[in-house]
Design a protein around this motif. Sequence first.
Motif, short mmCIF file in Angstrom:
data_model
loop_
_atom_site.label_atom_id
_atom_site.label_comp_id
_atom_site.label_asym_id
_atom_site.label_seq_id
_atom_site.Cartn_x
_atom_site.Cartn_y
_atom_site.Cartn_z
N LYS A 176 0.91 -1.24 -0.11
CA LYS A 176 -0.02 0.08 0.20
C LYS A 176 0.92 1.31 0.03
O LYS A 176 2.07 1.36 -0.53
CB LYS A 176 -0.83 0.04 1.10
N ALA A 177 0.44 2.30 0.48
CA ALA A 177 1.08 3.52 0.28
C ALA A 177 2.61 3.27 1.18
O ALA A 177 2.68 2.71 2.25
CB ALA A 177 0.38 4.71 1.26
N HIS A 178 3.60 4.07 0.61
CA HIS A 178 4.96 4.13 1.16
C HIS A 178 5.52 2.81 0.93
O HIS A 178 6.34 2.40 2.02
CB HIS A 178 4.82 4.54 2.79
N ALA A 179 4.90 1.63 0.29
CA ALA A 179 5.54 0.53 -0.16
C ALA A 179 5.41 -0.56 1.11
O ALA A 179 6.30 -1.27 1.51
CB ALA A 179 6.78 0.47 -0.41
N SER A 180 4.27 0.05 1.91
CA SER A 180 4.32 -0.90 3.27
C SER A 180 3.36 -2.11 2.92
O SER A 180 2.32 -2.02 2.15
CB SER A 180 3.37 -0.02 4.19
N PRO A 181 3.70 -3.13 3.28
CA PRO A 181 3.10 -4.55 3.10
C PRO A 181 1.69 -4.49 3.90
O PRO A 181 1.57 -4.17 4.93
CB PRO A 181 3.91 -5.42 3.46
#
Length: 235
Positions: free
Chosen positions: A15-20
Motif C-alpha cells: 500500500k502507500a509508502h511500500a508498506s506490506p
Amino acid sequence: MALDFARRGFKSWTKAHASPVTEADIAIDRFLKQRLMAARPDFGWLSEETADDPSRLSRREVFIVDPIDGTRAFAGGLPDWTISIGIVRDGRPVAAALAEPEANRVFAAALGHGATVNGRRIVSSSRAEVHGARMAGPMAMLERSHRQGAVLLPKIHSLALRMAKVANGEVDASFAGGQSHDWDLAAADLLVHEAGASLTGFDGSVPVYNRPKPTHFPLVCAGSGLHRQLLDERR
C-alpha cells in the motif's frame, strides 16, 4: 485467525509508502471492528487497516487497533508480530491487550491495575546503567549506547512487542524512530507504564493519542532509572 492464515498461506500486496499488507490484516481488522464496536458502539475507531473516520476526534473513548503489528515479519514467516488493541480515553490509554500468537502470550493492562502476561503480573527491569543494558530499536538511535557498552538485540519487527518486552523485563530499553503511529503504540504504552517503566519523547513528554494526525516523535522506553539516564544523555 492469524495463525490459521500463517499456516495455510495468504495473499499480500503493498500500500502507500511500500508498506506490506496481507489478507490476514484485513480479515482480522474487520473481525475486531465488528466485535468491539458491537460491544461499545459509542467509542471511536482508529486502525491501521480502516479508512480514518474523523468522527473519532469527537469521541472521548476510542479503540486503537493494529490487526497485525509487524506485517513484514508475519509475511516473511517470522514469529515477532502481534495483534494490538488499546482503549484511549482523553488522549491516553486506559486498557490494553497485546497478543503474541506465535509465543502463545497475551499481554494485558488496565490503568491503575498493573500489567500481566498470560495472567502473571509483570514488572520492568530495574537496571539503571547503560553498560550491559539490553537494547532494541533503530541502529542510529542505539549507536551512543552501544559505545557505552549496551548489548544490542536482534531486530524486533513489531514495535508494540519491542515496548512490551521492556514491560516484561526482557529488554532494558527500546527506541522508536519518528513517524510511529497510534496503532503501534497505544496498547504497549499502557503496558509499559503499568509495569513501572516509561515511554516518552526525548523531552520527557508522554505520547498523546487520537489526534488529527496519529503520528509520533522519536521515543525512548525503559525502566525508570535507565530512562532518566537515556534522556539526560540526549538533551
